[in-house]
Design a protein around this motif. Structure first.
Motif, PDB file in Angstrom:
ATOM      1  N   ALA A  85      -3.040   5.138   0.353  1.00  0.00           N
ATOM      2  CA  ALA A  85      -4.079   4.056   0.574  1.00  0.00           C
ATOM      3  C   ALA A  85      -4.033   3.859   2.133  1.00  0.00           C
ATOM      4  O   ALA A  85      -4.973   3.562   2.759  1.00  0.00           O
ATOM      5  CB  ALA A  85      -3.448   2.872   0.036  1.00  0.00           C
ATOM      6  N   LYS A  86      -2.772   3.999   2.555  1.00  0.00           N
ATOM      7  CA  LYS A  86      -2.561   3.760   4.439  1.00  0.00           C
ATOM      8  C   LYS A  86      -3.440   4.956   5.108  1.00  0.00           C
ATOM      9  O   LYS A  86      -3.794   4.705   5.843  1.00  0.00           O
ATOM     10  CB  LYS A  86      -1.094   3.658   4.618  1.00  0.00           C
ATOM     11  CG  LYS A  86      -0.425   2.273   4.222  1.00  0.00           C
ATOM     12  CD  LYS A  86       0.857   2.036   4.465  1.00  0.00           C
ATOM     13  CE  LYS A  86       1.679   2.492   3.284  1.00  0.00           C
ATOM     14  NZ  LYS A  86       3.102   2.224   3.638  1.00  0.00           N
ATOM     15  N   LEU A  92       0.893  -0.975   0.028  1.00  0.00           N
ATOM     16  CA  LEU A  92      -0.096   0.022  -0.054  1.00  0.00           C
ATOM     17  C   LEU A  92       0.763   1.253  -0.006  1.00  0.00           C
ATOM     18  O   LEU A  92       1.980   1.171   0.864  1.00  0.00           O
ATOM     19  CB  LEU A  92      -1.044   0.151   1.161  1.00  0.00           C
ATOM     20  CG  LEU A  92      -2.069  -1.060   1.503  1.00  0.00           C
ATOM     21  CD1 LEU A  92      -2.490  -0.974   2.817  1.00  0.00           C
ATOM     22  CD2 LEU A  92      -2.906  -1.276   0.273  1.00  0.00           C
TER      23      LEU A  92
END
Length: 353
Positions: free
Chosen positions: A61-62, A57
């Motif tokens: 995304a994280k 990721l």
């Protein structure tokens, strides 16, 4: 200064400074964005082997994964949540992030052990390394999720103030509308919060800015040190108003205005404050403000260096005790010793007589 309150957060700011070519963003939302980039991506790149869950990721995304968790926690008023809730949240979101095969429990363990953003505060319970990150990620979720219009209704709850202020700086949020709604609440607390939003927002209509400043002037000067501290949190938004007001106030109002002005770290205020060093009444407040203003501000240090030899010994003793890490500490101690030695012969002569 507000974020660098412990060794981890100070280290993060230093790493951001390094990665951005020896600079730190002045815009608070951008600063937190870069700090989380460091925690969620830059450190990960060097630490994670190929095939790790976190390594699949990117930082955005994280951040998306964690902002929903932060919002759930902040909505519930929680500083920590059970591991099962975190794992369940990850499991729910991972497919939409292109990582449906990732193990949510393993992902949580990797974030805990490597990034330092989400930490296990006690066995089986997780929270963010600092409330600042929970507030920032909550603001992102309200901003990007389109729910930011719900926030003015929460303005009476103090724990939402930083979230609301940060949301005003999130891309896509109509900060002008948000500030106007706060001003329409017609409370002093809402006016202060509107001014804090003005500090974080990147684009606000001129009419809204002028209205906010006019409303803010109603609250000045601060009537107590506590109020001065709250007002100083508005930084550059309120500093010019405080500077403009300084010659018109006296007594405790002058002292509280000076406290608020010094705490904003507004550099143009330094020469104005320095002029009060020769004032028969206000020199104490002026000197104290310059000492707390910023230990590395050259203009403040120059003004103090010129003035300190004329400072009474009793006041020097207080400064030596209160400012041991100030760049002028050695000068203060030297002057204090000199004045002490000068007073001793006179004291001996008096006893002899």
């Amino acid at each position: 200064q507000r974020i660098a309150v412990n060794p981890l957060l100070t280290t993060i700011v230093c790493v951001v400074h390094r990665f951005l070519g020896k600079s730190v963003p002045e815009h608070r939302v951008t600063l937190y964005d870069k700090c989380t980039d460091v925690l969620l991506y830059e450190w990960d790149r060097a630490k994670f082997p190929d095939g790790s869950n976190v390594g699949r990721l990117d930082a955005n995304a994280k951040r998306t994964l964690l902002r929903g968790l932060a919002r759930k926690m902040h909505d519930a008023g929680d500083a920590e949540v059970a591991e099962a809730l975190v794992v369940g949240h990850f499991r729910e979101l991972l497919p939409s992030l292109g990582a449906k095969d990732a193990d949510p429990a393993a992902l949580l363990a990797e974030i805990r052990d490597r990034s330092g953003l989400l930490v296990e505060k006690r066995p089986g319970y997780f929270g963010f390394a600092h409330l600042t990150f929970q507030e920032y990620l909550t603001a992102l979720d309200y901003g990007f999720g389109g729910d930011w219009k719900k926030l003015p209704a929460k303005s009476k709850q103090h724990r939402w103030h930083e979230v609301i202020a940060l949301t005003a700086g999130v891309s896509g949020v109509d900060a002008g509308w948000l500030i106007t709604e706060l001003l329409n609440a017609r409370s002093n607390e809402a006016v202060v919060l509107a001014a804090r939003c003005l500090e974080t927002a990147t684009s606000v209509p001129l009419a809204v800015r002028e209205r906010t400043k006019a409303e803010l002037k109603r609250l000045l000067p601060p009537s107590s040190p506590e109020e001065a501290g709250a007002i100083s949190n508005m930084g550059a938004t309120v500093a010019p108003l405080l500077l403009e007001m300084l010659p018109t106030v006296a007594g405790l109002e002058f002292r509280n205005t000076m406290i608020a002005l010094a705490a904003t770290y507004y550099v143009p205020a330094v020469p104005v404050i320095a002029r009060y060093l020769t004032h028969p009444v206000h020199w104490v407040d002026a000197a104290g403000s310059l000492l707390m203003f910023h230990s590395k501000n050259d203009a403040a240090i120059r003004a103090l260096r010129e003035w300190l030899p004329n400072c009474p010994g009793g006041v020097l003793e207080v400064y030596a005790r209160e400012y041991p890490s100030h760049p002028l500490y050695d000068l203060i101690v030297s002057l204090l010793k000199q004045k002490t030695q000068e007073s001793q012969p006179a004291a001996r002569s008096k006893r002899t007589a």
